[in-house]
Write an enzyme that holds these catalytic residues in place. Structure first.
Site, PDB file in Angstrom:
ATOM      1  CB  CYS A 116      -0.960  -0.019   1.184  1.00 33.18           C
ATOM      2  SG  CYS A 116      -2.084  -1.410   1.064  1.00 33.18           S
ATOM      3  CG  HIS A 258      -3.171   3.234   1.830  1.00 32.53           C
ATOM      4  ND1 HIS A 258      -3.592   2.763   0.603  1.00 32.53           N
ATOM      5  CD2 HIS A 258      -3.277   2.186   2.691  1.00 32.53           C
ATOM      6  CE1 HIS A 258      -3.928   1.493   0.725  1.00 32.53           C
ATOM      7  NE2 HIS A 258      -3.755   1.109   1.979  1.00 32.53           N
ATOM      8  CG  ASN A 288      -6.660  -1.111   0.656  1.00 34.06           C
ATOM      9  OD1 ASN A 288      -5.942  -0.672  -0.232  1.00 34.06           O
ATOM     10  ND2 ASN A 288      -6.176  -1.558   1.804  1.00 34.06           N
TER      11      ASN A 288
HETATM   12  O1  UT7 Z   1      -3.943  -1.431   3.212  1.00 30.08           O
HETATM   13  C1  UT7 Z   1      -3.184  -2.435   3.800  1.00 30.08           C
HETATM   14  C2  UT7 Z   1      -3.226  -2.335   5.234  1.00 30.08           C
HETATM   15  N1  UT7 Z   1      -4.456  -2.901   5.741  1.00 30.08           N
HETATM   16  C3  UT7 Z   1      -5.111  -2.241   6.687  1.00 30.08           C
HETATM   17  O2  UT7 Z   1      -4.762  -1.148   7.050  1.00 30.08           O
HETATM   18  C4  UT7 Z   1      -6.289  -2.957   7.325  1.00 30.08           C
HETATM   19  C5  UT7 Z   1      -6.260  -2.736   8.805  1.00 30.08           C
HETATM   20  N2  UT7 Z   1      -7.311  -3.449   9.481  1.00 30.08           N
HETATM   21  C6  UT7 Z   1      -8.611  -3.103   9.420  1.00 30.08           C
HETATM   22  O3  UT7 Z   1      -8.974  -2.222   8.684  1.00 30.08           O
HETATM   23  C7  UT7 Z   1      -9.594  -3.812  10.324  1.00 30.08           C
HETATM   24  O4  UT7 Z   1      -8.876  -4.578  11.263  1.00 30.08           O
HETATM   25  C8  UT7 Z   1     -10.601  -4.722   9.574  1.00 30.08           C
HETATM   26  C9  UT7 Z   1     -11.560  -3.884   8.760  1.00 30.08           C
HETATM   27  C10 UT7 Z   1      -9.865  -5.693   8.659  1.00 30.08           C
HETATM   28  C11 UT7 Z   1     -11.404  -5.547  10.568  1.00 30.08           C
HETATM   29  O5  UT7 Z   1     -12.080  -4.677  11.468  1.00 30.08           O
HETATM   30  P1  UT7 Z   1     -11.962  -4.892  13.035  1.00 30.08           P
HETATM   31  O6  UT7 Z   1     -12.798  -3.867  13.656  1.00 30.08           O
HETATM   32  O7  UT7 Z   1     -10.506  -4.926  13.397  1.00 30.08           O
HETATM   33  O8  UT7 Z   1     -12.625  -6.298  13.226  1.00 30.08           O
HETATM   34  P2  UT7 Z   1     -12.015  -7.592  13.899  1.00 30.08           P
HETATM   35  O9  UT7 Z   1     -11.051  -8.250  12.980  1.00 30.08           O
HETATM   36  O10 UT7 Z   1     -11.570  -7.289  15.284  1.00 30.08           O
HETATM   37  O11 UT7 Z   1     -13.290  -8.497  13.997  1.00 30.08           O
HETATM   38  C12 UT7 Z   1     -14.376  -8.175  14.871  1.00 30.08           C
HETATM   39  C13 UT7 Z   1     -15.500  -9.172  14.646  1.00 30.08           C
HETATM   40  C14 UT7 Z   1     -15.048 -10.613  14.652  1.00 30.08           C
HETATM   41  O12 UT7 Z   1     -16.074 -11.388  15.229  1.00 30.08           O
HETATM   42  P3  UT7 Z   1     -15.976 -11.867  16.748  1.00 30.08           P
HETATM   43  O13 UT7 Z   1     -14.739 -12.700  16.850  1.00 30.08           O
HETATM   44  O14 UT7 Z   1     -15.911 -10.599  17.575  1.00 30.08           O
HETATM   45  O15 UT7 Z   1     -17.247 -12.637  16.943  1.00 30.08           O
HETATM   46  C15 UT7 Z   1     -14.934 -10.972  13.203  1.00 30.08           C
HETATM   47  O16 UT7 Z   1     -15.103 -12.337  12.964  1.00 30.08           O
HETATM   48  O17 UT7 Z   1     -16.062  -8.937  13.340  1.00 30.08           O
HETATM   49  C16 UT7 Z   1     -16.077 -10.174  12.613  1.00 30.08           C
HETATM   50  N3  UT7 Z   1     -15.922  -9.869  11.205  1.00 30.08           N
HETATM   51  C17 UT7 Z   1     -16.965  -9.578  10.416  1.00 30.08           C
HETATM   52  N4  UT7 Z   1     -18.289  -9.495  10.687  1.00 30.08           N
HETATM   53  C18 UT7 Z   1     -19.091  -9.175   9.652  1.00 30.08           C
HETATM   54  C19 UT7 Z   1     -14.789  -9.813  10.476  1.00 30.08           C
HETATM   55  N5  UT7 Z   1     -15.088  -9.486   9.210  1.00 30.08           N
HETATM   56  C20 UT7 Z   1     -16.431  -9.350   9.144  1.00 30.08           C
HETATM   57  C21 UT7 Z   1     -17.325  -9.015   8.117  1.00 30.08           C
HETATM   58  N6  UT7 Z   1     -18.635  -8.929   8.402  1.00 30.08           N
HETATM   59  N7  UT7 Z   1     -16.915  -8.752   6.855  1.00 30.08           N
END
Ligand code: UT7
Length: 334
Positions: A116, A258, A288
């Protein structure tokens, strides 16, 4: 030592494929909701290529816009620096494919792999060639077909990424022209490599039936680890760059980061004391697109009248690697 000359952006071109993948579409593919995706990322839709269109083809479209806007012949391009994590093939470099397709005879170039932060790294490389006087017309291109390495059964990654390309032309500035590249900071931190990668397909784990069965040719991400690092580093590197140039957030006309997550961007903007109107966010429309997000964001700002010649612009990125970058410039294109 030879005095460096100023380098400026003189044209910008972008391309996104017309086909859309909306949150409603994703609701039918994996267990997710429009509300979750919007609240956690800020994304509503992404543009996705049709089968058969690869990274070089999108890059060519973006470069053609640059050439047309600037009235340049392809043979006037001296170098092409192309950032991507989704090259058409591992080799030859996608820059070579673009050079051939546009007919930039006599140009040289290469690919940059910085995820990125790839566009910022390609951009600064192009700037150095112009500042040293080695070249007069260099293209910096960011193009990624993220849909080719996404597992559309993995809800944690498939909702985030989209496809697209962007290109800028870098040329020497006249001696008193203020609209030049001013400063940059780049950092890499390889200890974060395991947080975001595509495990197989390289020399460590060549493609095999096993790597395919185990879905190792897709993006694997520890979302929270990347999120925490991105929140800290995007603000930190931007702040350091401003400080060492005697500037603060209030001096900036536009912050063009980004586009990985709306929450990461807003957190950096808050720390830089930037009001929302100075922050470019178009992740809702494109998702992204990895190396293409910054040129696509510049184009969105240009189209809505927020990006004008002479504006003081701060660009910033954090990506897989980890790679980090920030660039300060006065915008030089119309
Ligand atoms: O550009 C390259 C660099 N990349 C980034 O900068 C990405 C950085 N990371 C992020 O943007 C975020 O971490 C994400 C958008 C990928 C994820 O968001 P989050 O708020 O960190 O969610 P999480 O991974 O902590 O997941 C929270 C919950 C989980 O469920 P439980 O374990 O709490 O029951 C996940 O399984 O959300 C669940 N989850 C979803 N639920 C509905 C994960 N993806 C989804 C989804 N829809 N698509």
């Amino acid at each position: 030592m030879k005095k460096l000359c100023g380098a400026k952006v003189t044209a910008l071109g972008t391309y996104v494929p017309p086909r859309l993948l909306t949150n409603a579409d994703l609701e039918k593919m994996v267990e997710t909701t429009d509300e979750w995706i919007l609240a956690r990322t800020g994304i509503s839709q992404r543009h996705i290529v049709d089968k058969g269109m690869a990274t070089s083809a999108m890059a060519v479209e973006a470069v053609r816009v640059v050439l047309e806007k600037h009235g340049l012949l392809p043979t006037q391009i001296e170098a092409i620096i192309l950032a991507t994590v989704t090259p058409d093939m591992l080799f030859p470099a996608t820059a070579c494919l673009v050079q051939d397709r546009i007919g930039a005879k006599g140009a040289w170039g290469f690919d940059v792999s910085a995820a990125c932060s790839g566009f910022l790294y390609a951009l600064q490389t192009a700037v150095q060639f112009v500042q040293t006087g080695a070249h007069k017309r260099v293209l910096a291109v960011g193009s990624d077909t993220m849909s080719s390495i996404i597992n559309y059964e993995d809800r944690a990654t498939c909702v985030i990424f989209g496809d697209g390309a962007g290109a800028v032309l870098i040329e020497p500035a006249a001696e008193n022209d203020p609209n030049v590249f001013m400063d940059f900071i780049h950092e890499i931190d390889g200890s974060g490599g395991c947080a975001l990668n595509m495990p197989a397909g390289g020399s460590r784990m060549p493609a095999s039936h096993e790597t395919v069965d185990k879905k190792m040719h897709f993006v694997h991400q520890d979302g929270q680890a990347v999120f925490k690092y991105a929140v800290r580093k995007m603000a930190e590197v931007s702040e350091t760059l401003l400080l060492r140039n005697g500037l603060s957030g209030k001096d900036i006309d536009l912050f063009v980061p980004h586009q990985a997550n709306r929450r990461i961007i807003m957190s950096a903007a808050e720390r830089l004391h930037l009001p929302e109107e100075k922050v470019v966010i178009n992740i809702g429309e494109f998702g992204n697109t990895t190396a293409a997000t910054i040129p696509l964001a510049l184009e969105s700002a240009r189209l809505d009248g927020r990006l004008k010649k002479g504006d003081l612009i701060l660009l910033a990125s954090v990506g897989a690697g980890f790679t980090v970058g920030a660039t300060l410039l006065r915008w030089g294109a119309d």
